[in-house]
Design a protein around this motif. Sequence first.
Motif, PDB file in Angstrom:
ATOM      1  N   VAL A  92       0.852  -1.198   0.000  1.00 28.05           N
ATOM      2  CA  VAL A  92       0.000   0.000   0.000  1.00 28.05           C
ATOM      3  C   VAL A  92       0.884   1.243   0.000  1.00 28.05           C
ATOM      4  CG1 VAL A  92      -1.821   1.262   1.216  1.00 28.05           C
ATOM      5  CG2 VAL A  92      -1.898  -1.239   1.119  1.00 28.05           C
ATOM      6  N   GLN A  93       1.942   1.234   0.789  1.00 28.19           N
ATOM      7  CA  GLN A  93       2.873   2.353   0.808  1.00 28.19           C
ATOM      8  C   GLN A  93       3.545   2.517  -0.560  1.00 28.19           C
ATOM      9  OE1 GLN A  93       5.030   0.570   4.030  1.00 28.19           O
ATOM     10  NE2 GLN A  93       4.498   2.261   5.417  1.00 28.19           N
ATOM     11  N   GLN A  94       3.972   1.408  -1.144  1.00 29.80           N
ATOM     12  CA  GLN A  94       4.614   1.452  -2.460  1.00 29.80           C
ATOM     13  C   GLN A  94       3.656   2.015  -3.505  1.00 29.80           C
ATOM     14  OE1 GLN A  94       6.490  -2.205  -3.708  1.00 29.80           O
ATOM     15  NE2 GLN A  94       6.408  -1.612  -5.856  1.00 29.80           N
ATOM     16  N   ALA A  95       2.404   1.562  -3.464  1.00 27.86           N
ATOM     17  CA  ALA A  95       1.400   2.048  -4.421  1.00 27.86           C
ATOM     18  C   ALA A  95       1.160   3.546  -4.244  1.00 27.86           C
ATOM     19  CB  ALA A  95       0.101   1.269  -4.250  1.00 27.86           C
ATOM     20  N   PHE A  96       1.109   4.031  -3.003  1.00 30.59           N
ATOM     21  CA  PHE A  96       0.935   5.465  -2.768  1.00 30.59           C
ATOM     22  C   PHE A  96       2.086   6.245  -3.389  1.00 30.59           C
ATOM     23  CE2 PHE A  96      -2.819   5.558  -0.422  1.00 30.59           C
ATOM     24  CZ  PHE A  96      -3.092   6.851   0.012  1.00 30.59           C
ATOM     25  N   SER A  97       3.286   5.717  -3.247  1.00 32.18           N
ATOM     26  CA  SER A  97       4.454   6.383  -3.818  1.00 32.18           C
ATOM     27  C   SER A  97       4.396   6.372  -5.346  1.00 32.18           C
ATOM     28  CB  SER A  97       5.723   5.685  -3.326  1.00 32.18           C
ATOM     29  OG  SER A  97       6.863   6.260  -3.920  1.00 32.18           O
ATOM     30  N   GLU A  98       4.143   5.212  -5.921  1.00 29.79           N
ATOM     31  CA  GLU A  98       4.101   5.082  -7.375  1.00 29.79           C
ATOM     32  C   GLU A  98       3.007   5.931  -8.006  1.00 29.79           C
ATOM     33  OE1 GLU A  98       3.659   1.024  -8.649  1.00 29.79           O
ATOM     34  OE2 GLU A  98       5.429   0.364  -7.530  1.00 29.79           O
ATOM     35  N   CYS A  99       1.867   6.023  -7.352  1.00 29.68           N
ATOM     36  CA  CYS A  99       0.687   6.695  -7.920  1.00 29.68           C
ATOM     37  C   CYS A  99       0.541   8.135  -7.446  1.00 29.68           C
ATOM     38  CB  CYS A  99      -0.576   5.900  -7.581  1.00 29.68           C
ATOM     39  SG  CYS A  99      -0.564   4.236  -8.282  1.00 29.68           S
ATOM     40  N   HIS A 100       1.513   8.627  -6.713  1.00 29.74           N
ATOM     41  CA  HIS A 100       1.471  10.000  -6.205  1.00 29.74           C
ATOM     42  C   HIS A 100       0.188  10.245  -5.415  1.00 29.74           C
ATOM     43  CE1 HIS A 100       4.919  10.589  -8.780  1.00 29.74           C
ATOM     44  NE2 HIS A 100       4.199  10.090  -9.777  1.00 29.74           N
ATOM     45  N   PRO A 109      -1.377   8.646   6.720  1.00 29.00           N
ATOM     46  CA  PRO A 109      -1.372   7.487   7.626  1.00 29.00           C
ATOM     47  C   PRO A 109      -2.752   6.850   7.776  1.00 29.00           C
ATOM     48  CG  PRO A 109      -0.076   9.265   8.571  1.00 29.00           C
ATOM     49  CD  PRO A 109      -0.783   9.832   7.364  1.00 29.00           C
ATOM     50  N   GLY A 110      -3.784   7.670   7.859  1.00 28.60           N
ATOM     51  CA  GLY A 110      -5.135   7.128   7.966  1.00 28.60           C
ATOM     52  C   GLY A 110      -5.562   6.396   6.713  1.00 28.60           C
ATOM     53  N   PHE A 111      -5.192   6.923   5.548  1.00 26.62           N
ATOM     54  CA  PHE A 111      -5.503   6.232   4.298  1.00 26.62           C
ATOM     55  C   PHE A 111      -4.757   4.902   4.228  1.00 26.62           C
ATOM     56  CE2 PHE A 111      -7.037  10.303   2.513  1.00 26.62           C
ATOM     57  CZ  PHE A 111      -8.177   9.850   1.871  1.00 26.62           C
ATOM     58  N   LEU A 112      -3.486   4.897   4.585  1.00 32.59           N
ATOM     59  CA  LEU A 112      -2.698   3.665   4.481  1.00 32.59           C
ATOM     60  C   LEU A 112      -3.259   2.552   5.362  1.00 32.59           C
ATOM     61  CD1 LEU A 112       0.917   5.165   4.430  1.00 32.59           C
ATOM     62  CD2 LEU A 112      -0.383   4.258   2.490  1.00 32.59           C
ATOM     63  N   THR A 113      -3.636   2.892   6.591  1.00 36.39           N
ATOM     64  CA  THR A 113      -4.185   1.855   7.476  1.00 36.39           C
ATOM     65  C   THR A 113      -5.565   1.420   7.006  1.00 36.39           C
ATOM     66  OG1 THR A 113      -4.927   3.580   9.014  1.00 36.39           O
ATOM     67  CG2 THR A 113      -2.831   2.480   9.523  1.00 36.39           C
ATOM     68  N   THR A 114      -6.391   2.372   6.569  1.00 28.23           N
ATOM     69  CA  THR A 114      -7.733   2.046   6.081  1.00 28.23           C
ATOM     70  C   THR A 114      -7.664   1.139   4.857  1.00 28.23           C
ATOM     71  OG1 THR A 114      -8.660   4.112   6.927  1.00 28.23           O
ATOM     72  CG2 THR A 114      -9.866   3.042   5.133  1.00 28.23           C
ATOM     73  N   ILE A 115      -6.797   1.471   3.919  1.00 26.28           N
ATOM     74  CA  ILE A 115      -6.662   0.685   2.691  1.00 26.28           C
ATOM     75  C   ILE A 115      -6.089  -0.695   2.995  1.00 26.28           C
ATOM     76  CG2 ILE A 115      -5.454   0.548   0.479  1.00 26.28           C
ATOM     77  CD1 ILE A 115      -5.692   3.699   0.444  1.00 26.28           C
ATOM     78  N   ALA A 150      -4.018   4.375  -6.282  1.00 26.98           N
ATOM     79  CA  ALA A 150      -3.107   3.681  -5.364  1.00 26.98           C
ATOM     80  C   ALA A 150      -3.766   2.431  -4.784  1.00 26.98           C
ATOM     81  CB  ALA A 150      -2.650   4.620  -4.251  1.00 26.98           C
ATOM     82  N   VAL A 151      -5.067   2.491  -4.488  1.00 26.78           N
ATOM     83  CA  VAL A 151      -5.781   1.295  -4.014  1.00 26.78           C
ATOM     84  C   VAL A 151      -5.717   0.220  -5.085  1.00 26.78           C
ATOM     85  CG1 VAL A 151      -8.017   0.334  -3.329  1.00 26.78           C
ATOM     86  CG2 VAL A 151      -7.344   2.611  -2.521  1.00 26.78           C
ATOM     87  N   GLU A 152      -5.992   0.603  -6.316  1.00 27.75           N
ATOM     88  CA  GLU A 152      -5.970  -0.354  -7.422  1.00 27.75           C
ATOM     89  C   GLU A 152      -4.573  -0.917  -7.643  1.00 27.75           C
ATOM     90  OE1 GLU A 152      -9.712   1.723  -9.779  1.00 27.75           O
ATOM     91  OE2 GLU A 152      -7.644   2.300 -10.327  1.00 27.75           O
ATOM     92  N   ARG A 153      -3.564  -0.071  -7.544  1.00 28.83           N
ATOM     93  CA  ARG A 153      -2.179  -0.526  -7.727  1.00 28.83           C
ATOM     94  C   ARG A 153      -1.760  -1.439  -6.581  1.00 28.83           C
ATOM     95  NH1 ARG A 153       1.587  -2.943 -10.083  1.00 28.83           N
ATOM     96  NH2 ARG A 153       3.698  -2.219  -9.655  1.00 28.83           N
TER      97      ARG A 153
END
Length: 170
Positions: A92-100, A109-115, A150-153
């Motif tokens: 999830v962290q990697q996807a957030f980075s890749e997808c900006h 942080p809340g998005f990462l834990t929720t996702i 990022a969720v999809e990735r």
Amino acid sequence: MPEELHDVSLRVNGITREVQVPGRRLLSDALRHDLALTGTHVGCEHGVCGACTVLVDGRPVRSCLMLAVSADGTEVTTVEGLGEPDGGLGPVQQAFSECHGLQCGFCTPGFLTTITAGLRENPCPTHDEARDMIAGNLCRCTGYQNIVRAVERASELIAEGDVVGEGERA
């Protein structure tokens, strides 16, 4: 008269931690102030924005609404616990980075834990399900498109066999 303190035992990010807290101490404050885990952000203090979301026994919880004494005996995962054991990024962290998927980063942080929790329940969400997964978290910067991507990735990375936080396989 000094306020009575309560012994609370939490397993936080895989490590058992003992704290003494006043009965009305919020879990978010215990994490941030007593355990120095400042990745859990506090935005609205009313459970609306989602910035303070952590996983309690694997389920997303608004830590600004939960008393620390109520979390006694639970497993708590904060954003600091979502990475790989070797220190690398989780999917999830990697996807957030890749997808900006972030700009200012306050809500991240809340998005990462929720996702992370959402993908455990539904590892292959549709586009609409990905949007629904993050519907309870607010972001003032991104417009959500990159977060949905990022969720999809992250789903793709999980399908490729990456780990989904807390050392569990998807």
